[in-house]
Design a protein around this motif. Structure first.
Motif, PDB file in Angstrom:
ATOM      1  N   MET A   1      49.362 -48.944 -55.939  1.00 56.51           N
ATOM      2  CA  MET A   1      49.000 -47.459 -56.169  1.00 56.51           C
ATOM      3  C   MET A   1      47.689 -46.985 -55.989  1.00 56.51           C
ATOM      4  SD  MET A   1      50.728 -44.715 -58.602  1.00 56.51           S
ATOM      5  CE  MET A   1      50.967 -45.662 -60.143  1.00 56.51           C
ATOM      6  N   ASN A   2      47.455 -46.234 -55.110  1.00 56.22           N
ATOM      7  CA  ASN A   2      45.980 -45.558 -55.332  1.00 56.22           C
ATOM      8  C   ASN A   2      45.971 -44.431 -56.187  1.00 56.22           C
ATOM      9  OD1 ASN A   2      43.221 -44.866 -54.573  1.00 56.22           O
ATOM     10  ND2 ASN A   2      43.738 -44.602 -52.390  1.00 56.22           N
ATOM     11  N   THR A   3      45.215 -44.178 -57.161  1.00 57.47           N
ATOM     12  CA  THR A   3      45.043 -43.165 -57.804  1.00 57.47           C
ATOM     13  C   THR A   3      43.343 -42.699 -58.081  1.00 57.47           C
ATOM     14  OG1 THR A   3      44.796 -44.486 -59.964  1.00 57.47           O
ATOM     15  CG2 THR A   3      47.046 -43.556 -59.446  1.00 57.47           C
ATOM     16  N   ASP A   4      42.618 -43.290 -57.173  1.00 60.63           N
ATOM     17  CA  ASP A   4      41.301 -42.688 -57.013  1.00 60.63           C
ATOM     18  C   ASP A   4      41.287 -41.330 -56.517  1.00 60.63           C
ATOM     19  OD1 ASP A   4      40.581 -45.425 -57.805  1.00 60.63           O
ATOM     20  OD2 ASP A   4      40.301 -45.912 -55.893  1.00 60.63           O
ATOM     21  N   PHE A   5      40.380 -40.725 -57.189  1.00 60.82           N
ATOM     22  CA  PHE A   5      40.158 -39.521 -56.839  1.00 60.82           C
ATOM     23  C   PHE A   5      39.196 -39.197 -55.828  1.00 60.82           C
ATOM     24  CE2 PHE A   5      42.086 -38.835 -60.935  1.00 60.82           C
ATOM     25  CZ  PHE A   5      42.759 -37.621 -60.945  1.00 60.82           C
ATOM     26  N   LEU A   6      39.486 -38.490 -54.882  1.00 64.60           N
ATOM     27  CA  LEU A   6      38.536 -38.135 -53.520  1.00 64.60           C
ATOM     28  C   LEU A   6      37.528 -37.081 -54.051  1.00 64.60           C
ATOM     29  CD1 LEU A   6      41.145 -37.720 -50.776  1.00 64.60           C
ATOM     30  CD2 LEU A   6      39.646 -39.644 -51.129  1.00 64.60           C
ATOM     31  N   LEU A   7      37.799 -36.054 -54.992  1.00 63.01           N
ATOM     32  CA  LEU A   7      37.103 -35.165 -55.676  1.00 63.01           C
ATOM     33  C   LEU A   7      37.483 -35.178 -57.328  1.00 63.01           C
ATOM     34  CD1 LEU A   7      34.856 -32.918 -55.484  1.00 63.01           C
ATOM     35  CD2 LEU A   7      36.942 -31.460 -54.682  1.00 63.01           C
ATOM     36  N   ASN A   8      36.740 -35.113 -58.089  1.00 66.28           N
ATOM     37  CA  ASN A   8      36.886 -35.128 -59.559  1.00 66.28           C
ATOM     38  C   ASN A   8      35.448 -34.418 -60.136  1.00 66.28           C
ATOM     39  OD1 ASN A   8      38.173 -35.213 -61.978  1.00 66.28           O
ATOM     40  ND2 ASN A   8      38.271 -37.323 -62.171  1.00 66.28           N
ATOM     41  N   GLU A   9      35.454 -33.318 -60.133  1.00 67.09           N
ATOM     42  CA  GLU A   9      34.331 -32.761 -60.688  1.00 67.09           C
ATOM     43  C   GLU A   9      34.356 -31.729 -61.481  1.00 67.09           C
ATOM     44  OE1 GLU A   9      32.087 -33.137 -56.312  1.00 67.09           O
ATOM     45  OE2 GLU A   9      32.430 -31.251 -56.957  1.00 67.09           O
ATOM     46  N   ARG A  10      33.467 -31.275 -62.360  1.00 61.08           N
ATOM     47  CA  ARG A  10      33.323 -29.986 -63.326  1.00 61.08           C
ATOM     48  C   ARG A  10      32.073 -28.992 -62.726  1.00 61.08           C
ATOM     49  NH1 ARG A  10      34.171 -29.696 -69.642  1.00 61.08           N
ATOM     50  NH2 ARG A  10      36.438 -30.245 -69.023  1.00 61.08           N
ATOM     51  N   HIS A  11      32.076 -27.954 -62.674  1.00 62.40           N
ATOM     52  CA  HIS A  11      30.871 -27.178 -62.365  1.00 62.40           C
ATOM     53  C   HIS A  11      30.851 -26.107 -63.353  1.00 62.40           C
ATOM     54  CE1 HIS A  11      30.312 -29.143 -58.256  1.00 62.40           C
ATOM     55  NE2 HIS A  11      31.620 -29.153 -58.492  1.00 62.40           N
ATOM     56  N   ILE A  12      29.601 -25.989 -64.058  1.00 64.24           N
ATOM     57  CA  ILE A  12      29.645 -24.853 -64.989  1.00 64.24           C
ATOM     58  C   ILE A  12      29.136 -23.621 -64.012  1.00 64.24           C
ATOM     59  CG2 ILE A  12      28.024 -23.919 -66.866  1.00 64.24           C
ATOM     60  CD1 ILE A  12      29.796 -26.661 -67.577  1.00 64.24           C
ATOM     61  N   ILE A  13      29.815 -22.409 -64.279  1.00 62.83           N
ATOM     62  CA  ILE A  13      29.470 -21.324 -63.504  1.00 62.83           C
ATOM     63  C   ILE A  13      28.714 -20.152 -64.146  1.00 62.83           C
ATOM     64  CG2 ILE A  13      30.975 -21.538 -61.596  1.00 62.83           C
ATOM     65  CD1 ILE A  13      33.049 -19.825 -62.517  1.00 62.83           C
ATOM     66  N   SER A  14      28.834 -20.325 -65.694  1.00 64.53           N
ATOM     67  CA  SER A  14      28.358 -19.168 -66.537  1.00 64.53           C
ATOM     68  C   SER A  14      28.393 -19.886 -67.695  1.00 64.53           C
ATOM     69  CB  SER A  14      29.158 -17.944 -66.525  1.00 64.53           C
ATOM     70  OG  SER A  14      30.309 -18.110 -67.113  1.00 64.53           O
ATOM     71  N   GLU A  15      27.763 -19.376 -68.767  1.00 59.63           N
ATOM     72  CA  GLU A  15      27.592 -19.582 -70.234  1.00 59.63           C
ATOM     73  C   GLU A  15      29.159 -20.057 -70.706  1.00 59.63           C
ATOM     74  OE1 GLU A  15      26.277 -17.596 -74.285  1.00 59.63           O
ATOM     75  OE2 GLU A  15      24.455 -18.124 -72.606  1.00 59.63           O
ATOM     76  N   SER A  16      30.165 -19.239 -70.311  1.00 51.15           N
ATOM     77  CA  SER A  16      31.432 -19.218 -70.819  1.00 51.15           C
ATOM     78  C   SER A  16      32.635 -19.654 -69.828  1.00 51.15           C
ATOM     79  CB  SER A  16      31.941 -17.852 -71.336  1.00 51.15           C
ATOM     80  OG  SER A  16      31.973 -16.816 -70.333  1.00 51.15           O
ATOM     81  N   ALA A  17      32.207 -20.163 -68.695  1.00 51.50           N
ATOM     82  CA  ALA A  17      32.942 -20.500 -67.757  1.00 51.50           C
ATOM     83  C   ALA A  17      32.737 -21.674 -66.965  1.00 51.50           C
ATOM     84  CB  ALA A  17      33.453 -19.339 -66.708  1.00 51.50           C
ATOM     85  N   PHE A  18      33.569 -22.241 -66.448  1.00 48.82           N
ATOM     86  CA  PHE A  18      33.551 -23.780 -65.634  1.00 48.82           C
ATOM     87  C   PHE A  18      34.833 -23.912 -64.927  1.00 48.82           C
ATOM     88  CE2 PHE A  18      35.370 -25.322 -69.556  1.00 48.82           C
ATOM     89  CZ  PHE A  18      36.540 -26.256 -69.057  1.00 48.82           C
ATOM     90  N   VAL A  19      34.758 -24.715 -63.824  1.00 50.22           N
ATOM     91  CA  VAL A  19      35.749 -25.033 -62.989  1.00 50.22           C
ATOM     92  C   VAL A  19      35.717 -26.603 -62.705  1.00 50.22           C
ATOM     93  CG1 VAL A  19      35.610 -22.859 -61.129  1.00 50.22           C
ATOM     94  CG2 VAL A  19      34.627 -25.022 -60.666  1.00 50.22           C
ATOM     95  N   GLU A  20      37.212 -26.743 -62.745  1.00 51.46           N
ATOM     96  CA  GLU A  20      37.485 -28.228 -62.713  1.00 51.46           C
ATOM     97  C   GLU A  20      38.059 -28.358 -61.075  1.00 51.46           C
ATOM     98  OE1 GLU A  20      37.752 -30.013 -67.248  1.00 51.46           O
ATOM     99  OE2 GLU A  20      39.699 -29.820 -65.884  1.00 51.46           O
ATOM    100  N   LEU A  21      37.782 -29.518 -60.454  1.00 51.15           N
ATOM    101  CA  LEU A  21      38.021 -29.741 -58.988  1.00 51.15           C
ATOM    102  C   LEU A  21      38.726 -31.060 -59.028  1.00 51.15           C
ATOM    103  CD1 LEU A  21      35.125 -28.170 -57.175  1.00 51.15           C
ATOM    104  CD2 LEU A  21      37.140 -26.982 -57.897  1.00 51.15           C
ATOM    105  N   ALA A  22      39.939 -31.380 -58.693  1.00 49.93           N
ATOM    106  CA  ALA A  22      40.485 -32.619 -58.750  1.00 49.93           C
ATOM    107  C   ALA A  22      41.573 -32.682 -57.403  1.00 49.93           C
ATOM    108  CB  ALA A  22      41.239 -33.123 -59.902  1.00 49.93           C
ATOM    109  N   VAL A  23      41.106 -33.799 -56.624  1.00 50.30           N
ATOM    110  CA  VAL A  23      41.949 -33.799 -55.365  1.00 50.30           C
ATOM    111  C   VAL A  23      42.110 -35.552 -55.283  1.00 50.30           C
ATOM    112  CG1 VAL A  23      42.106 -33.717 -52.877  1.00 50.30           C
ATOM    113  CG2 VAL A  23      40.958 -32.102 -54.293  1.00 50.30           C
ATOM    114  N   ARG A  24      43.262 -35.979 -54.899  1.00 56.39           N
ATOM    115  CA  ARG A  24      43.694 -37.340 -55.019  1.00 56.39           C
ATOM    116  C   ARG A  24      44.778 -37.632 -53.849  1.00 56.39           C
ATOM    117  NH1 ARG A  24      46.641 -39.113 -60.642  1.00 56.39           N
ATOM    118  NH2 ARG A  24      48.297 -37.732 -60.291  1.00 56.39           N
TER     119      ARG A  24
END
Length: 93
Positions: A1-24
């Protein structure tokens, strides 16, 4: 089973906000009509998920408190990310 993520990132976009991006990739075997990828793209503000684009709900995923879970058709990674970032920009304005 392949569970390696193609994208697994966190980006801080402000002092109180961030995004998480996960694609597998979806584990094999692939059935007809089943997508090749699972994805979860989330915006967090003050520690709460306010926007989440996802291919399916996964146990342990954050419960969105703002716009909610958004489902979109996965045509390409670029289109998926573009759609998500447009929604993030709309949410922030």
């Amino acid at each position: 089973m392949n569970t390696d993520f193609l994208l697994n990132e966190r980006h801080i976009i402000s002092e109180s906000a961030f995004v998480e991006l996960a694609v597998r990739p979806v584990p094999s075997p692939h059935s007809v009509g089943r997508p090749l990828f699972e994805y979860r793209l989330s915006l967090f503000v003050k520690g709460k998920c306010v926007l989440c684009h996802g291919s399916e709900a996964v146990e342990g995923d954050p419960e969105p408190t703002g716009k909610g879970l958004v489902s979109c058709v996965f045509t390409s990674p670029e289109a998926l990310l573009s759609h998500f970032w447009n929604d993030v920009d709309q949410w922030r304005t």
